[in-house]
Design a protein around this motif. Structure first.
Motif: not given
Length: 198
Positions: A115-135
Motif C-alpha cells: 500500500s502507498k498509505g502512510l497515515a490517516h488524520v482524523t479531527p478530534c474537535r468540531p472545528r479541527s482541520p478536516h480528515s486527511y490521508s497521506v500516501e
C-alpha cells in the motif's frame, strides 16, 4: 558549500513571524531536518523568500514522545504527543501547548498488503482541520496529503541545489496548496518523521 537557504537568520535574530498561516497561493517551503540551536535536534523551515517560518528544537536525542512546533520567534503553534497504549502508532496534535483535548489524531497506516498509505488524520474537535490521508514514501521524500475528496492539499518533495545536486533526505520541500494551513501541514511532517524517520 551549498547553503540550505541563503537568507537564514541566526538563532539570536529570528525574523518576524508571518501573521497569516494559511497559504494564499501555492507555498513552497524548504524543510531542513536540523535545529539552528547548538546541540539540538529538530527542524528549521524557510519560506520561498528565504525567511525563517517554523522551527522545532529538541534537546533529547532519538525519538521524542512530545514535540512542539514553533513559529520563527519561538511561539508554540502545536504540541505533538504520542498516544500511549494504542494498538497502532498514533500521535495527537494539540493547539499550542494544550494537553487536554487534541485537535487531530494521526494514525500510522498498517496493512499486510502492499500500500502507498502512510497515515490517516482524523479531527478530534468540531472545528479541527478536516480528515486527511497521506500516501507515498517518506523515506524517499515523495508524499502527498489528500483531503476527504482526494484533492491534493500538500506534498513533500526532494530538493535539489541550483546545479542539480541532490541535497539528501535532510533537506526537502513542503509544497502547500492555496487556502491550506501551512503550520498544520508542517505538524504532519513532524509526525511522519516520528513514524518513518531514521
Amino acid at each position: 558549500m551549498t547553503k540550505v537557504y541563503p537568507n537564514a537568520p541566526s538563532a539570536e535574530s529570528p525574523s518576524t513571524p508571518p501573521s497569516d498561516l494559511t497559504a494564499d497561493k501555492e507555498e513552497v517551503m524548504t524543510v531542513w531536518r536540523k535545529s539552528l540551536l547548538f546541540n539540538c535536534q529538530g527542524f528549521t523551515v524557510f519560506d520561498g523568500e528565504g525567511n525563517l517560518r517554523f522551527r522545532v528544537d529538541s534537546y533529547s536525542g532519538g525519538r521524542n514522545d512530545e514535540i512542539v512546533l514553533m513559529d520563527s520567534c519561538g511561539k508554540p503553534l502545536f504540541s505533538i504527543r504520542r498516544k500511549r497504549l494504542s494498538l497502532t502508532e498514533t500521535w495527537l496534535i494539540y493547539d499550542k501547548e494544550e494537553t487536554v483535548e487534541p485537535l487531530s489524531s494521526v494514525k500510522k497506516h498498517v496493512t499486510l498488503l502492499p500500500s502507498k498509505g502512510l497515515a490517516h488524520v482524523t479531527p478530534c474537535r468540531p472545528r479541527s482541520p478536516h480528515s486527511y490521508s497521506v500516501e507515498g514514501s517518506y523515506a524517499q521524500r515523495s508524499c502527498t496529503v489528500y483531503d476527504g475528496q482526494r484533492n491534493t492539499v500538500a506534498e513533500i518533495r526532494r530538493k535539489e541545489a541550483p546545479k542539480g545536486v541532490a541535497l539528501g533526505g535532510d533537506v526537502f520541500r513542503l509544497v502547500v496548496q492555496p487556502g491550506v494551513d501551512l503550520s498544520f501541514n508542517m505538524a504532519m511532517v513532524i509526525v511522519l518523521e516520528q513514524m518513518y524517520g531514521s
